[in-house]
Design an enzyme around this catalytic site. Structure first.
Site, PDB file in Angstrom:
ATOM      1  N   ASN A   9      -4.193  33.720  38.591  1.00 43.92           N
ATOM      2  CA  ASN A   9      -4.823  32.372  38.189  1.00 43.92           C
ATOM      3  C   ASN A   9      -3.998  32.601  36.720  1.00 43.92           C
ATOM      4  O   ASN A   9      -4.535  34.092  35.876  1.00 43.92           O
ATOM      5  CB  ASN A   9      -6.455  32.769  38.039  1.00 43.92           C
ATOM      6  N   LYS A  11      -4.525  31.785  33.518  1.00 43.72           N
ATOM      7  CA  LYS A  11      -5.431  30.668  32.838  1.00 43.72           C
ATOM      8  C   LYS A  11      -4.967  30.532  31.216  1.00 43.72           C
ATOM      9  O   LYS A  11      -3.662  29.587  31.878  1.00 43.72           O
ATOM     10  CB  LYS A  11      -5.918  32.479  32.276  1.00 43.72           C
ATOM     11  N   HIS A  96     -14.518  27.688  37.618  1.00 44.11           N
ATOM     12  CA  HIS A  96     -14.091  29.784  37.313  1.00 44.11           C
ATOM     13  C   HIS A  96     -15.594  30.039  36.453  1.00 44.11           C
ATOM     14  O   HIS A  96     -15.984  29.001  35.623  1.00 44.11           O
ATOM     15  CB  HIS A  96     -12.989  28.996  36.539  1.00 44.11           C
ATOM     16  N   GLU A  98     -15.344  31.330  34.042  1.00 41.20           N
ATOM     17  CA  GLU A  98     -14.951  30.780  31.669  1.00 41.20           C
ATOM     18  C   GLU A  98     -15.581  29.564  32.024  1.00 41.20           C
ATOM     19  O   GLU A  98     -15.986  29.225  31.174  1.00 41.20           O
ATOM     20  CB  GLU A  98     -13.518  30.860  31.817  1.00 41.20           C
ATOM     21  N   GLU A 168     -16.135  36.257  41.854  1.00 36.43           N
ATOM     22  CA  GLU A 168     -15.707  36.906  41.222  1.00 36.43           C
ATOM     23  C   GLU A 168     -16.745  37.152  40.318  1.00 36.43           C
ATOM     24  O   GLU A 168     -17.545  36.635  39.654  1.00 36.43           O
ATOM     25  CB  GLU A 168     -15.085  35.863  40.494  1.00 36.43           C
ATOM     26  N   GLY A 174     -11.725  40.056  33.490  1.00 34.28           N
ATOM     27  CA  GLY A 174     -11.238  40.580  32.588  1.00 34.28           C
ATOM     28  C   GLY A 174     -11.244  41.902  31.532  1.00 34.28           C
ATOM     29  O   GLY A 174     -10.722  41.998  30.670  1.00 34.28           O
ATOM     30  N   SER A 214     -10.643  42.080  38.026  1.00 36.77           N
ATOM     31  CA  SER A 214      -9.541  43.036  37.514  1.00 36.77           C
ATOM     32  C   SER A 214      -8.807  43.545  38.754  1.00 36.77           C
ATOM     33  O   SER A 214      -8.537  45.074  38.497  1.00 36.77           O
ATOM     34  CB  SER A 214     -10.272  43.973  36.814  1.00 36.77           C
TER      35      SER A 214
HETATM   36  P1  PGA Z   1      -8.672  39.300  35.376  1.00 38.18           P
HETATM   37  O1  PGA Z   1      -9.187  38.018  36.678  1.00 38.18           O
HETATM   38  O2  PGA Z   1      -7.978  39.325  37.349  1.00 38.18           O
HETATM   39  O3  PGA Z   1      -7.761  39.592  34.346  1.00 38.18           O
HETATM   40  O4  PGA Z   1     -10.146  39.999  35.699  1.00 38.18           O
HETATM   41  C1  PGA Z   1      -9.535  37.681  37.475  1.00 38.18           C
HETATM   42  C2  PGA Z   1      -9.958  35.951  37.370  1.00 38.18           C
HETATM   43  O5  PGA Z   1     -10.710  35.244  36.126  1.00 38.18           O
HETATM   44  O6  PGA Z   1      -9.440  34.727  37.912  1.00 38.18           O
END
Ligand code: PGA
Length: 254
Positions: A9, A11, A96, A98, A168, A174, A214
């Site tokens: 992903n 983003k 997601h 976000e 998630e 993140g 992460s």
């Molecule tokens: P990350 O993001 O691996 O940077 O924690 C995962 C995601 O939001 O899909």
């Protein structure tokens, strides 16, 4: 046996030029290996370019980060399922965290998008997960149960087998703070149990549930070794083709 699915992903990262460099390195690292399903999920502006670069590649599929549920019309800034299908997009990430927190997407909106994606033969990757406050408040199961029932409302058992779920935990995205393999396995087992209750046990056994938050080369093998973890949705570490290839390799043996 559920085949693992490892998705990048990106983003709001990666220009077309950067994506081309990434793909060149990734393909060199993983070769023709297809032990796991690999999906690249670029921003909309790079989808056409990535689609072209993957046109002769069998073992890497294309995904999108979002879409709108309407077919067409006056929806400035939105993208339809048909627009994605035209570019050979197979998967679409929906709900997601976000999107849910920054852009206010509710379970109802995620549900409408899931329905629209399935109607266009896109495979939804539906994201669910609790915040830190919800975890600390002992509400993990309540939140996951609500998100599953809300986001997937009205799907038949057959339709359910077309989707991928991504667990998630918001506090792990993140942040560098990963759920322990045991924490993730507990949540995944609960998700599968809920799917079995709402639909049926044989269907629940077929659904792939990715972990996201992460994921890195160092923790991929222990997470992917858990019985109910069927892949990863990778953000930060998926911006580096070598790190992403390592995650794929560590998952293949699990
Ligand atoms: P990350 O993001 O691996 O940077 O924690 C995962 C995601 O939001 O899909």
């Amino acid at each position: 046996m559920r085949k693992k699915i490892i998705a990048a992903n990106w983003k709001m990262n990666m220009t077309c030029g950067e994506a081309a460099g990434f793909i060149e390195t990734l393909l060199r690292e993983i070769g023709q290996d297809d032990k796991v399903d690999v999906v690249l999920i670029p921003p909309f502006t790079a989808i056409a370019k990535v689609s072209e670069l993957l046109s002769n590649v069998q073992n890497v599929k294309l995904g999108a980060q979002n879409m709108y549920f309407e077919k067409s019309g006056a929806f400035t800034g939105e993208i339809s399922a048909a627009m994605l299908r035209e570019l050979f997009v197979r998967y679409v990430v929906l709900g997601h965290s976000e999107r849910r927190t920054i852009f206010g997407e509710s379970d109802e909106v995620v549900n409408r998008k899931t329905r629209a994606a399935l109607d266009s033969t896109l495979k939804p990757i539906v994201c669910i997960g609790e915040t830190l406050a919800e975890r600390d408040g002992g509400k993990v199961e309540e939140v996951l149960g609500r998100q599953i029932r809300g986001s997937l409302a009205g799907l038949s058992a057959k339709e359910l087998t077309e989707i991928v779920l991504a667990y998630e935990p918001v506090w792990a995205i993140g942040t560098g703070r990963t759920a322990t393999p045991a924490q993730a396995q507990d949540a995944h087992a609960f998700i599968r149990k809920t799917l079995a209750q709402v639909w049926d046990a044989p269907t629940a056994e077929k659904i792939r549930i990715q972990y996201g938050g992460s994921v890195k080369p160092e923790n991929a093998a222990s997470l992917m070794g858990q019985p109910d973890i069927d892949g990863a949705l990778v953000g930060g570490a998926a911006l580096d083709p070598r790190a992403f290839a390592q995650i794929i390799k560590h998952s293949a043996g699990q």
